[in-house]
Each structure stands twice: as C-alpha cells, then as structure tokens.
Design a protein around this motif. Structure first.
Motif, PDB file in Angstrom:
ATOM      1  N   ASN A 344     -19.565  -2.097  14.119  1.00  0.00           N
ATOM      2  CA  ASN A 344     -18.973  -2.974  13.111  1.00  0.00           C
ATOM      3  C   ASN A 344     -17.557  -2.500  12.791  1.00  0.00           C
ATOM      4  O   ASN A 344     -17.190  -1.349  13.074  1.00  0.00           O
ATOM      5  N   VAL A 345     -16.774  -3.390  12.216  1.00  0.00           N
ATOM      6  CA  VAL A 345     -15.366  -3.065  11.981  1.00  0.00           C
ATOM      7  C   VAL A 345     -14.843  -3.858  10.789  1.00  0.00           C
ATOM      8  O   VAL A 345     -15.249  -4.998  10.555  1.00  0.00           O
ATOM      9  N   ASP A 346     -13.977  -3.219  10.023  1.00  0.00           N
ATOM     10  CA  ASP A 346     -13.237  -3.879   8.943  1.00  0.00           C
ATOM     11  C   ASP A 346     -11.753  -3.865   9.303  1.00  0.00           C
ATOM     12  O   ASP A 346     -11.224  -2.827   9.716  1.00  0.00           O
ATOM     13  N   TYR A 347     -11.106  -4.997   9.142  1.00  0.00           N
ATOM     14  CA  TYR A 347      -9.660  -5.098   9.341  1.00  0.00           C
ATOM     15  C   TYR A 347      -8.993  -5.422   8.007  1.00  0.00           C
ATOM     16  O   TYR A 347      -9.545  -6.172   7.191  1.00  0.00           O
ATOM     17  N   HIS A 348      -7.809  -4.847   7.797  1.00  0.00           N
ATOM     18  CA  HIS A 348      -7.037  -5.078   6.576  1.00  0.00           C
ATOM     19  C   HIS A 348      -5.599  -5.402   6.973  1.00  0.00           C
ATOM     20  O   HIS A 348      -4.999  -4.673   7.775  1.00  0.00           O
ATOM     21  N   LEU A 349      -5.067  -6.467   6.416  1.00  0.00           N
ATOM     22  CA  LEU A 349      -3.719  -6.918   6.770  1.00  0.00           C
ATOM     23  C   LEU A 349      -2.921  -7.150   5.495  1.00  0.00           C
ATOM     24  O   LEU A 349      -3.315  -7.938   4.637  1.00  0.00           O
ATOM     25  N   TRP A 350      -1.785  -6.448   5.386  1.00  0.00           N
ATOM     26  CA  TRP A 350      -0.866  -6.644   4.261  1.00  0.00           C
ATOM     27  C   TRP A 350       0.238  -7.599   4.665  1.00  0.00           C
ATOM     28  O   TRP A 350       0.897  -7.419   5.694  1.00  0.00           O
ATOM     29  N   VAL A 351       0.433  -8.632   3.845  1.00  0.00           N
ATOM     30  CA  VAL A 351       1.496  -9.619   4.073  1.00  0.00           C
ATOM     31  C   VAL A 351       2.457  -9.545   2.899  1.00  0.00           C
ATOM     32  O   VAL A 351       2.046  -9.723   1.747  1.00  0.00           O
ATOM     33  N   PRO A 352       3.727  -9.276   3.134  1.00  0.00           N
ATOM     34  CA  PRO A 352       4.685  -9.177   2.020  1.00  0.00           C
ATOM     35  C   PRO A 352       4.930 -10.526   1.371  1.00  0.00           C
ATOM     36  O   PRO A 352       4.899 -11.570   2.028  1.00  0.00           O
ATOM     37  N   ASP A 353       5.164 -10.483   0.083  1.00  0.00           N
ATOM     38  CA  ASP A 353       5.495 -11.711  -0.648  1.00  0.00           C
ATOM     39  C   ASP A 353       6.835 -12.264  -0.170  1.00  0.00           C
ATOM     40  O   ASP A 353       7.741 -11.510   0.223  1.00  0.00           O
ATOM     41  N   GLY A 354       6.954 -13.585  -0.219  1.00  0.00           N
ATOM     42  CA  GLY A 354       8.245 -14.232  -0.005  1.00  0.00           C
ATOM     43  C   GLY A 354       8.673 -14.387   1.434  1.00  0.00           C
ATOM     44  O   GLY A 354       9.802 -14.812   1.688  1.00  0.00           O
ATOM     45  N   VAL A 355       7.820 -14.054   2.392  1.00  0.00           N
ATOM     46  CA  VAL A 355       8.180 -14.206   3.804  1.00  0.00           C
ATOM     47  C   VAL A 355       7.640 -15.545   4.296  1.00  0.00           C
ATOM     48  O   VAL A 355       6.433 -15.784   4.288  1.00  0.00           O
ATOM     49  N   GLU A 356       8.523 -16.396   4.722  1.00  0.00           N
ATOM     50  CA  GLU A 356       8.114 -17.730   5.163  1.00  0.00           C
ATOM     51  C   GLU A 356       7.443 -17.682   6.528  1.00  0.00           C
ATOM     52  O   GLU A 356       6.398 -18.305   6.751  1.00  0.00           O
ATOM     53  N   THR A 357       8.036 -16.929   7.458  1.00  0.00           N
ATOM     54  CA  THR A 357       7.475 -16.816   8.803  1.00  0.00           C
ATOM     55  C   THR A 357       7.431 -15.341   9.198  1.00  0.00           C
ATOM     56  O   THR A 357       8.472 -14.664   9.196  1.00  0.00           O
TER      57      THR A 357
END
Length: 714
Positions: A344-357
């Motif tokens: 089994n696996v857990d993935y975590h992804l951080w996306v910065p605020d304010g980035v359109e693409t």
C-alpha cells in the motif's frame, strides 16, 4: 549505524515473490479446521478481508469449521466438563459436504490438555495431526498446517489458581501447568519440521511470540490473550499476517472499523451455519441457520461491504492547507493483480496558491525501511523544498510506501513492479482533485535517497521524456541490473539525455554495506558518460555516510537550474540539454558543486525574506500568542525566528534548533532529508511584552537574519 539503513541493505537484496497468485490463493474453496482459536473466526475474516481489499481477482470461498474445545487426539483432561470433541469424528463428513480444494488446520493448544509434557500425549498429537494430513490427501485436496500459537502465561501471573505447579493435583484449561508455554513450544517445533508431509506448514507461533516480546519492551503487561489461550483481534491479525505472507501476500491494509465489523459478522453467521450443517459432538453450541437462510441474512450487509471495499480500493483524495498552498493526499491499497504494486502507498502533493498552470512536479522519494517511509509523509510539507516549487510554479510530491517492518522494499523501489503505474495514477487523481489537469502530463524532477535513488534510476529508463533532472542521493539500481540481481532495463538514447547528479557519502566508499551505493554511482556515471550523456556528475559528500546531510543546499539549486532551462514556458515540453546549458552550469553552479564536494555544504551571504502577516492575540490565560507566515530562504531555508521589543530580543523559536544530520532547521531534518513530525507551527506564546514595537525576524540556516516585520495586535 542507523537501524533503518541496515534494514535497507537487507531489503534491497531480498528476492521478490512472484506476481501471479499461487497456492493456495488459486483454490476454489478453503476449509478451516481448528479449536476455539479458529472457532472465533477473526483470523479467517482478516484473511478474506485482505484478499478483497487488495483486489485478488477471484477470492476463494472460505469456510470456517473451527470448534471450541476440539483436539486432533481425542484426549480430555479429567476436569473438563465433557469429553473434548475429536476432529476425526467429523473430518470425513466435512470433506464430503464442503468439497474443499485446500484445508487449513490449526491444532495443538488443547492437545496437551494443559498438563506437563508427556511423551504418550505428544505421540497421540503427532498421530492425530498426521492422520488429518493423510485423510485430506486421500480426499484429493491439499492441506496447510499451522503451528499452534503460543500459550502466554503472563496475563495469568496475578490470578490465583490459574497457573499451577508441576505437582498440582489437577490440570485443566482453568488451572494450567505453569510451564505449558514450553509444552506448546515443543508441539510447535515438531509441526514446523513437517515430517507428516503437508503441502505447506506455516509458523504462527514465532511471529506472535516475537510481537509479544517487542511490544513488552514498551508496555510490560501487553498481551493478546487475557486467559493465555484465546487471542483477541490483535492476536488474530498477527496470525493472519503470517499466513498471508506465506501465501505470497506481502501487504497489510488496515480496514475501516465498519468493514472489519461486517467481515467478522459475515464469518460468524456462515461459520455457525456450516458447523450445524456438518455436525459435531460438542454440547452447548447454539445451532446456526440453514445455509440458504444464512446467505440471505447477509444480503444487505454484503452490499454495504462491497461499497466499502470499492471506496477503499478506488483511492479517495483528501486535502488540507499547508504554508501558502494545499496538500492533497491519496491512499491506495496493495494490488494482487499481476504486475501491480504489492504494497500500500500514500501520496502527498503540495500545490502553491495562486499558480494558474503548474509547470512540473518535484518528487522527493524516500528510501527503504519503516523510518524512511514514515519520513516520506512530511516531504510535501518541507518549507525549503516548497520554496523551490513555488519559485518554479511546480507541485511538490512525497510518498509513503507501507511503513511496516519486514515490508519488501524491492516491491516498490523497482519501478517496473507497479509503483510507476501507481505514481501516474496518483498524479491523475491529484489533477482532478486540484483542478490542475496539467498534472497528469507535466514533467518531473526526481530526487531519490537510497531505495528512492534505485527507483529514480529505473524511472529514468521508463520515462526519459518526462524527466527534467534526477538527483541520486546514495542510491541507484545501476549496479544491481549490471550484476544481474534485477532484470536489466532498456537504455534508450533519451535516457542518457536526462541530467543526473549522483551524490554518495564519502564514508560509504569503504563501508562494508554501503559501498554498493558508492560503487553503483561511480559505475553509472562512467557508463553513461561513455554512452554520450551530456550531463551526469558524481559529487561525494565529504561529511556523510548514507544519511542525506546538507545535500539539499546543492540539490535545490540543481533542480532550479534545470527547471529554468529545460521546460518550455509556452508548451511545457522538455527541451534537450544543449552546450549553452553546460556553459551556464560551469559558470553559475559548478563553483557551488565544488564547494560542496570539498566542505559538505554551500555558503550563503544573502539574508532571508522577512515574515509576513504577523499578528498578536491575547489568550484567556493572559499570555500573548504571536502567529505569522513565512517563506523559506531559497538558498538556506529557515533555522528559526526571533521576536523582539524595540529591537531587544525576548524569545526565539525553536529555542534550541536541532541539526542531527546537518544544519539546524526550524523543521528538524531527519536522516531522510524530510521534516520530523510533528511539524512546528508559525506561532509562539509569550508573557505580555509591555509597551514598545513588537517585531519578528527569520533566521536562515547559516545564521543570517531578515529585516524585522511588525507584529500587529488584534
């Protein structure tokens, strides 16, 4: 040496089980026989639950005929209230009615009838168990024999009369010989030798005993059987894990409480029904429903169970705020299908605020072992790596592959064994959840430590057209495939075009275990250079062995350099490495690389950015709580913060920053270059500062201090 590092070597050299399900998972129907331990049914329900959670295409029908008090000898202690039932009285009926492909038998706990060891009783046990095997084989089925679980005297030590000495007047289940654990150990040892020619013998005695010993180091009274015999659900789960491991199922997926309850209920109803259908001679057993009525009674709960299983296996994405962005998380159970990821696996992804693409994904891939995997849970929350991602308009991704002792690292760090496909599946799920469809096709930067380097080097051979650059921190699979320990991948021309930095610790060079990280890195760099790779370098860290040290202070500029030059700003397509890029590297970053190779660190002369949105709130206790936001110093990260009144320092956080594996940081770094949990918050409590201007400043990892930021009272 770090204990997880020792585990890494063991795991990387462990053979991997076959992908295809094998005996007995290919059975149509499995019959479980045993005494009260099997009668309770928890381990049978656990096995079925795991197989369904892990997507076995066709789960065998599992029929539990465990019967309390039963033996395979026909022996009974004089004080037992009725003659103990003998499995041989019902075995032929059970085989004829149920027609199993496989039988699982677990006897022994009752067969010593709680007396001191006696050779005649032991001989009768040997004969009784051997006859079960012979009768099952004569029927045309296969048989798996389990050792008896351990008898645990500890919970009975302070209960008068429950444990009796060798010269006691009577022995029984309520007055057990004080040395009965050794009696059952002898029974278990004999079963393990399989002189009766079962198709498989599984030792459940040792893993339960080991778990008891391990847990009692922290909790002296820990037990899984309050009466020494009848295990609770924790004991049954240990038992089920041992069985599944022997059957080639490497993972363990914790079920939800609701699913676990439904699986146990299902086993209970069907157990009682089949027990009545086959018949037995134990008095006091409440009859079960007829089989058709039992199955009908489970229709509603079976539908709920299916929905819970679908939810668990589909991978639901959660989200939470994290320092100027959002962390998305998804969990996937192991998948028993051929070629799929068996952990089994857990993935975590951080996306910065304010980035359109989003232009790309920076992947921080942990190494082998439970500690590394647990460390991977915080990789997406790393302030310093987040600053790189924000600067380059990228997402930051970390993972946690089954942080369980004994989990086989090779099942995930060889990307061809399903982890590459799970990785892509997670990115697609994040693309939907974050409303960033470009995540499904954006290019990657791969940072991998140890087993993570192993994984990254194989990803290079599979996805060269998706990879901006790779950092191999004390790890690569190159030496393993060149020696034939794993299948060699195809090395395409595109693979050699990916910029690579291999960074072993200098102390690994002559280390008896970790020299393979050094040797593999050196050999890979030489081979790829010979094959025309335009950029592949080996940079030894002079201060480290297998730990990551202060390598981030070179790794982050490395990725920043290649992200700026390889991703087309309009199409997000990858551009080839050109001569002008090498020239720019030699001018801008080669001096930093040489500095790191000489000193193990990279210097910095620029102060960090100041904190923002700082405010103070009075608490009910009368203290003042100061909170703020901060971005990491791109060059040197954050060591801490200092609070002042009219320029006079009144408090620092952390008061004593830790740097066990490199520079001291606000987020204490682990062996694996990830923040140690729990993550610190941007806050501090102080007594009333009195009159004066309250300010806060950031301190970076080389001790430089930002401009002061005013703290606003609310």
């Amino acid at each position: 040496m770090n204990r997880y590092s020792v585990l890494l070597i063991a795991l990387l050299t462990t053979p991997v089980t076959a992908d295809e399900p094998a005996f007995p998972l290919t059975a149509r129907r499995i019959l479980f026989l045993g005494d009260s331990i099997t009668n309770s049914g928890y381990y049978v329900a656990d096995i079925e639950c795991q197989l369904r959670l892990q997507g076995l295409k066709t789960v065998p029908e599992m029929i539990n005929l465990g019967l309390s008090s039963e033996t395979c000898t026909g022996l009974s202690e004089p004080a037992h209230p009725f003659p103990r039932p003998n499995v041989h009285e019902r075995l032929q009926r059970a085989l004829t009615i149920i027609k199993p492909d496989v039988v699982v038998a677990c006897y022994g706990m009752n067969d010593g009838i709680y007396h001191p060891f006696d050779q005649d009783r032991f001989t009768q046990y040997q004969r009784g168990l051997t006859k079960i095997v012979e009768d099952v084989h004569d029927f045309g089925a296969k048989i798996v024999v389990l050792t008896p679980p351990p008898f645990d005297p500890l919970p009975l030590r302070n209960k008068p009369g429950k444990l009796v000495p060798v010269d006691a007047e009577q022995f029984a289940w309520f007055a057990v010989f004080d040395g009965y654990a050794e009696v059952i150990q002898r029974y278990s040892d004999w079963v393990s030798k399989n002189s009766f020619h079962a198709d498989m013998v599984i030792d459940i005695h040792s893993p339960i005993s080991s778990e008891l010993s391990e847990r009692r180091r922290k909790q002296a009274d820990f037990h899984v059987a309050s009466d020494g015999v009848h295990m609770d659900e924790t004991g049954h789960s240990i038992m089920a894990r041992a069985i599944l491991e022997a059957w080639g199922v490497s993972s363990w997926e914790p079920p939800s409480n609701e699913l676990n309850s439904l699986m146990n209920q299902r086993q209970k109803v069907l157990h009682d029904a089949w027990l009545s259908r086959v018949g037995h001679k134990r008095p006091g057993v409440k009859p079960g429903l007829p089989i058709p009525e039992a199955e009908q009674a489970l229709v509603v709960s079976s539908g709920t169970m299916r929905r819970l299983l679908e939810t668990a296996t589909d991978g639901m994405v959660d989200q939470r705020a994290s320092t100027g962005g959002t962390v998305y998380s998804v969990h996937y159970p192991a998948d028993l299908a051929s070629g799929a990821l068996k952990l089994n696996v857990d993935y975590h992804l951080w996306v910065p605020d304010g980035v359109e693409t989003l232009r790309g994904v920076i992947v921080h891939q942990h190494g082998c072992g439970p500690g590394a995997s647990l460390g991977g849970r915080t990789a997406a929350d790393d302030l310093h790596w987040q600053e790189l991602a924000r600067r380059q308009q990228c997402a930051l991704m970390g993972s946690s592959y089954e942080p369980r002792r004994g989990a086989n690292c090779r099942l995930w760090c060889d990307a061809r064994r399903g982890s590459a496909q799970r990785f892509e599946q997670a990115l697609a799920a994040f693309a939907d959840a974050a409303a960033h469809p470009e995540l499904a096709s954006a290019p990657w930067c791969l940072w991998g430590h140890s087993g993570g380097g192993f994984w990254s080097s194989l990803m290079q051979t599979m996805y060269a057209d998706r990879i901006v650059a790779i950092w191999l921190q004390s790890g690569t699979a190159f030496g393993y495939w060149m020696s034939g320990e794993i299948p060699a991948p195809e090395l395409t021309a595109a693979a050699f075009q990916v910029p690579v930095m291999a960074v072993p610790g200098l102390k690994e060079k002559t280390h008896e275990r970790f020299h393979r990280a050094w040797d593999g890195s050196a050999a890979m760099v030489a081979h790829y250079t010979e094959r025309g790779a335009p950029f592949i370098k080996m940079t030894a860290d002079p201060r480290t062995s297998h730990e990551c040290g202060d390598s981030r202070y070179l790794a982050i500029p490395f990725f920043d350099f290649w992200l700026s030059r390889r991703i087309d700003n309009e199409s997000n397509a990858l551009k080839p490495v050109e001569k002008k890029h090498i020239t720019a590297w030699n001018r801008l970053l080669e001096p930093k690389r040489l500095e790191f190779e000489e000193t193990g660190e990279v210097g910095d002369t620029s102060p960090p950015p100041a904190p923002t949105t700082a405010k103070a709130t009075r608490l009910a206790s009368g203290q003042i709580r100061v909170t703020w936001s901060a971005r990491a110093d791109f060059e040197s990260g954050i060591r801490g913060f200092v609070l002042s009144v009219d320029g006079k320092e009144i408090k620092r956080v952390p008061e004593h920053p830790e740097g066990r594996f490199g520079r001291a940081l606000f987020q204490t770094m682990s062996y694996h270059d990830t923040p140690e949990a729990p993550l610190p918050a941007f806050e501090m409590d102080i007594d009333s500062p009195g009159a004066g201007r309250l300010t806060i400043q950031t301190i970076n990892s080389v001790g430089l201090i930002s401009q002061p930021a005013s703290v606003r009272f609310e």
